[in-house]
Design a protein around this motif. Structure first.
Motif, mmCIF file in Angstrom:
data_model
loop_
_atom_site.group_PDB
_atom_site.id
_atom_site.type_symbol
_atom_site.label_atom_id
_atom_site.label_comp_id
_atom_site.label_asym_id
_atom_site.label_seq_id
_atom_site.Cartn_x
_atom_site.Cartn_y
_atom_site.Cartn_z
ATOM 1 N N UNK A 185 20.974 -40.776 -2.652
ATOM 2 C CA UNK A 185 20.446 -39.426 -2.796
ATOM 3 C C UNK A 185 19.828 -38.940 -1.493
ATOM 4 N N UNK A 186 19.099 -39.812 -0.798
ATOM 5 C CA UNK A 186 18.478 -39.438 0.468
ATOM 6 C C UNK A 186 19.535 -39.101 1.519
ATOM 7 N N UNK A 187 20.571 -39.889 1.593
ATOM 8 C CA UNK A 187 21.661 -39.626 2.534
ATOM 9 C C UNK A 187 22.318 -38.286 2.192
ATOM 10 N N UNK A 188 22.487 -38.007 0.916
ATOM 11 C CA UNK A 188 23.067 -36.734 0.485
ATOM 12 C C UNK A 188 22.213 -35.548 0.896
ATOM 13 N N UNK A 189 20.898 -35.716 0.858
ATOM 14 C CA UNK A 189 19.987 -34.651 1.275
ATOM 15 C C UNK A 189 20.111 -34.423 2.777
ATOM 16 N N UNK A 190 20.134 -35.495 3.535
ATOM 17 C CA UNK A 190 20.238 -35.381 4.990
ATOM 18 C C UNK A 190 21.554 -34.751 5.420
ATOM 19 N N UNK A 191 22.572 -35.052 4.682
ATOM 20 C CA UNK A 191 23.897 -34.541 5.019
ATOM 21 C C UNK A 191 23.931 -33.014 5.030
ATOM 22 N N UNK A 192 23.140 -32.397 4.183
ATOM 23 C CA UNK A 192 23.144 -30.934 4.047
ATOM 24 C C UNK A 192 21.880 -30.282 4.613
ATOM 25 N N UNK A 204 21.044 -26.304 4.710
ATOM 26 C CA UNK A 204 19.925 -25.829 3.896
ATOM 27 C C UNK A 204 18.898 -25.087 4.750
ATOM 28 N N UNK A 205 18.597 -25.630 5.927
ATOM 29 C CA UNK A 205 17.646 -24.976 6.836
ATOM 30 C C UNK A 205 18.181 -23.617 7.287
ATOM 31 N N UNK A 206 19.455 -23.562 7.620
ATOM 32 C CA UNK A 206 20.041 -22.303 8.062
ATOM 33 C C UNK A 206 20.013 -21.276 6.930
ATOM 34 N N UNK A 207 20.303 -21.705 5.716
ATOM 35 C CA UNK A 207 20.254 -20.821 4.554
ATOM 36 C C UNK A 207 18.844 -20.249 4.388
ATOM 37 N N UNK A 208 17.829 -21.112 4.453
ATOM 38 C CA UNK A 208 16.440 -20.656 4.308
ATOM 39 C C UNK A 208 16.057 -19.699 5.431
ATOM 40 N N UNK A 209 16.455 -20.033 6.654
ATOM 41 C CA UNK A 209 16.141 -19.186 7.801
ATOM 42 C C UNK A 209 16.779 -17.799 7.661
#
Length: 156
Positions: free
Chosen positions: A7-14, A18-23
């Motif tokens: 799950x942690x690797x899956x989070x890092x992968x995106x 995710x940061x660009x979407x939030x920005x």
């Protein structure tokens, strides 16, 4: 344990996406602050500063009278930075993160930002009511990090 690692690797992968979407979502909310032709629009920086001044008048009419009428201090002199940078220059990073956590999770984030800025003025109310123009300008323009360090030195 294997599942947690996966799950942690899956989070890092995106994380970058995710940061660009939030920005991009954040910038779409505040883009009018940075486009001169939108300054006077309903979402422009001048409208935000007008809401801020109105909020100060509602919460503490004496402070409003002292700053905006008697001393003719324009909100552009101090609140422009607060609003456009969403208080990132006013507080230490841990406090900025806490403010932004609340700010970004609130659908009415512009109202929340105005409320925090209003609280910042109310906190220094007694000084505002007794200071002259120059002292109030300095007090409002200095970062609140510096202000709270000065305040803590008085308490020691």
């Amino acid at each position: 344990m294997c599942l947690k690692k996966y799950l942690f690797v899956g989070v890092l992968e995106h994380a970058e996406a995710d940061c660009f979407f939030c920005f991009t979502n954040l910038m779409s909310d505040i883009r009018a602050f940075f486009i001169k032709t939108l300054d006077e629009s309903e979402t422009g920086i001048n409208a935000m500063m007008t809401k801020f001044v109105s909020k100060i008048n509602t919460v503490d009419p004496k402070v409003h009278e002292r700053l905006m009428v008697e001393q003719d201090i324009k909100p552009q002199y101090f609140s422009f930075r607060w609003l456009t940078l969403m208080l990132s220059q006013e507080f230490p990073l841990p406090d900025v993160l806490r403010i932004w956590d609340s700010l970004l999770s609130d659908d009415t984030r512009s109202d929340f930002l105005i409320d925090v800025c209003t609280a910042m003025v109310v906190v220094i109310r007694d000084d505002i009511l007794t200071n002259d123009f120059a002292e109030n300008m300095k007090l409002l323009q200095v970062s609140f990090l510096s202000f709270f360090c000065i305040l803590l030195s008085y308490l020691e």
